[in-house]
Scaffold this motif. Structure first.
Motif, PDB file in Angstrom:
ATOM      1  N   ARG A  37      -3.269 -22.082   2.440  1.00 23.72           N
ATOM      2  CA  ARG A  37      -3.632 -23.164   3.346  1.00 23.72           C
ATOM      3  C   ARG A  37      -4.115 -22.617   4.679  1.00 23.72           C
ATOM      4  O   ARG A  37      -3.818 -21.481   5.046  1.00 23.72           O
ATOM      5  CB  ARG A  37      -2.449 -24.111   3.565  1.00 23.72           C
ATOM      6  CG  ARG A  37      -1.285 -23.524   4.388  1.00 23.72           C
ATOM      7  CD  ARG A  37      -0.327 -24.639   4.748  1.00 23.72           C
ATOM      8  NE  ARG A  37       0.857 -24.181   5.449  1.00 23.72           N
ATOM      9  CZ  ARG A  37       0.944 -24.018   6.766  1.00 23.72           C
ATOM     10  NH1 ARG A  37      -0.118 -24.212   7.524  1.00 23.72           N
ATOM     11  NH2 ARG A  37       2.071 -23.637   7.320  1.00 23.72           N
ATOM     12  N   ASP A  49       0.919 -35.570   0.941  1.00 26.62           N
ATOM     13  CA  ASP A  49       1.327 -34.394   0.169  1.00 26.62           C
ATOM     14  C   ASP A  49       0.847 -33.080   0.777  1.00 26.62           C
ATOM     15  O   ASP A  49       1.429 -32.026   0.530  1.00 26.62           O
ATOM     16  CB  ASP A  49       0.808 -34.511  -1.266  1.00 26.62           C
ATOM     17  CG  ASP A  49       1.486 -35.628  -2.037  1.00 26.62           C
ATOM     18  OD1 ASP A  49       2.543 -36.093  -1.566  1.00 26.62           O
ATOM     19  OD2 ASP A  49       0.956 -36.041  -3.091  1.00 26.62           O
ATOM     20  N   SER A  50      -0.239 -33.138   1.553  1.00 29.18           N
ATOM     21  CA  SER A  50      -0.820 -31.914   2.102  1.00 29.18           C
ATOM     22  C   SER A  50      -0.213 -31.495   3.446  1.00 29.18           C
ATOM     23  O   SER A  50      -0.613 -30.483   4.010  1.00 29.18           O
ATOM     24  CB  SER A  50      -2.328 -32.102   2.286  1.00 29.18           C
ATOM     25  OG  SER A  50      -2.586 -33.206   3.147  1.00 29.18           O
ATOM     26  N   ASN A  51       0.760 -32.252   3.965  1.00 22.80           N
ATOM     27  CA  ASN A  51       1.364 -31.948   5.260  1.00 22.80           C
ATOM     28  C   ASN A  51       2.693 -31.202   5.079  1.00 22.80           C
ATOM     29  O   ASN A  51       3.689 -31.810   4.673  1.00 22.80           O
ATOM     30  CB  ASN A  51       1.591 -33.234   6.052  1.00 22.80           C
ATOM     31  CG  ASN A  51       2.215 -32.976   7.419  1.00 22.80           C
ATOM     32  OD1 ASN A  51       2.319 -31.828   7.870  1.00 22.80           O
ATOM     33  ND2 ASN A  51       2.643 -34.028   8.090  1.00 22.80           N
ATOM     34  N   PRO A  52       2.748 -29.888   5.381  1.00 23.12           N
ATOM     35  CA  PRO A  52       3.981 -29.125   5.180  1.00 23.12           C
ATOM     36  C   PRO A  52       5.080 -29.445   6.193  1.00 23.12           C
ATOM     37  O   PRO A  52       6.208 -28.960   6.061  1.00 23.12           O
ATOM     38  CB  PRO A  52       3.514 -27.666   5.335  1.00 23.12           C
ATOM     39  CG  PRO A  52       2.323 -27.751   6.220  1.00 23.12           C
ATOM     40  CD  PRO A  52       1.647 -29.048   5.893  1.00 23.12           C
TER      41      PRO A  52
END
Length: 347
Positions: A37, A49-52
């Motif tokens: 990423r 879903d793409s936000n850690p």
């Protein structure tokens, strides 16, 4: 001659800092670190879903932490990247800490595979090198600085002191916290000496040789007992640790106990840095009874470490200078006869 050696040492330190900065500037996917990423400039609470960071930022919404993004402003030094230290480093990396400084001189061995974090293909690499590579892949937003040396030698101790004093998130500023995750008393005493001299807050941790107990301890120079205030017998009696080790005999090691100790250590690091909950000055763990004793220890006025005694005097002055709080006596509430209870009992 001495001056030229000193200049060379200063130059080495400068080059090390430049190398660390260059590594941290490298774009993701350039061959070293970066994971899968891109770097994230600002933490977001967006639930996608793409936000850690969405699950971490939820701590704000739930009222646990007022400003979770502040985690990115802190630098933490970890001494000892073994069973407890490596897991501690991974947890802080996943939490989005601003910068980690890792100190260790050991190599990864197949004998370490009973623990968490390290993998068989890393055998032979220095622990700090292997850890840095893994951690960069987990979170490229974190800055890393690694040092593969023994802090207890005279020359390395001076460099260690320099990085604690100047290796903060902003070069030239001190780190915010030092974590001791070492497995011997000599290294603990070295960290204690450095932190007493610098007035640096640190946390000590350890796991017993039988692998079924451990502890963490917060040490604030001058305010709480340092490691030399009430040293273990091996230190107080000036016993050489090397004479205690027997050929072919090693200490037991459980990933479970080390995981528990690393977890309570990082939990208290987060509480300390982000100012929530209660930070334990001492928290033990006994796996046999699932017992977690807590206590606090005051500094010893006759501590052998002169810098500890000096820090105690500084702390006393600081407390004495604080404005005294007046104790206000609350007036007793007057219960009138015309209230419900008075009518009930008077008529």
């Amino acid at each position: 001659m001495a001056e030229s050696v000193e200049r060379l040492q200063q130059r080495v330190q400068e080059l090390e800092r430049e190398l660390a900065q260059e590594r941290n500037r490298r774009a993701p996917g350039s061959g070293e670190g970066g994971g899968g990423r891109v770097r994230i400039e600002k933490m977001s609470s967006e639930v996608v879903d793409s936000n850690p960071y969405s699950r971490l930022m939820a701590l704000k919404r739930m009222g646990i932490v007022s400003d979770y993004e502040k985690i990115r402003t802190f630098a933490v030094a970890i001494v000892g990247v073994g069973g407890v230290g490596s897991v501690t480093a991974e947890m802080l990396t996943r939490c989005g800490i601003g910068k980690l400084l890792l100190f260790d001189y050991d190599k990864v061995e197949l004998a370490n595979m009973n623990r968490l974090f390290f993998q068989p293909h890393q055998a032979g690499l220095s622990k700090v090198q292997a850890a840095e590579h893994t951690l960069r892949n987990i979170n490229p937003d974190v800055l890393f600085e690694v040092h593969n040396y023994n802090i207890t030698t005279v020359e390395n101790f001076q460099h260690f002191m320099d990085r604690i004093s100047n290796g903060g998130l902003e070069e030239g500023k001190p780190v915010d916290l030092v974590l001791s995750c070492v497995d011997n008393f000599e290294a603990r005493m070295t960290i204690n000496t450095a932190c007493n001299e610098l007035g640096q807050t640190w946390m000590e941790s350890g796991v017993s040789e039988n692998a079924v107990s451990g502890h963490i301890q917060l040490i604030i120079p001058g305010e709480s007992a340092c490691f030399a205030c009430a040293p273990p017998l091996v230190v107080a009696a000036n016993i050489d640790e090397k004479t205690l080790k027997r050929e072919g005999v090693c200490a037991a090691s459980l990933p479970t106990t080390m995981g528990v100790v690393a977890g309570i250590l990082v939990q208290n690091v987060l509480k300390f840095l982000l100012n929530f909950g209660t930070v334990s000055f001492y928290l033990g763990y006994n796996a046999m009874q699932d017992f977690f004793p807590t206590m606090s220890m005051k500094p010893n006025p006759q501590c052998d470490d002169r810098n500890c005694r000096k820090q105690q005097e500084e702390y006393k002055k600081k407390v004495a200078a604080l404005p005294k709080q007046e104790v206000m006596q609350e007036e007793e509430e007057i219960i009138h006869e015309d209230n419900e209870w008075a009518r009930r009992f008077c008529h």
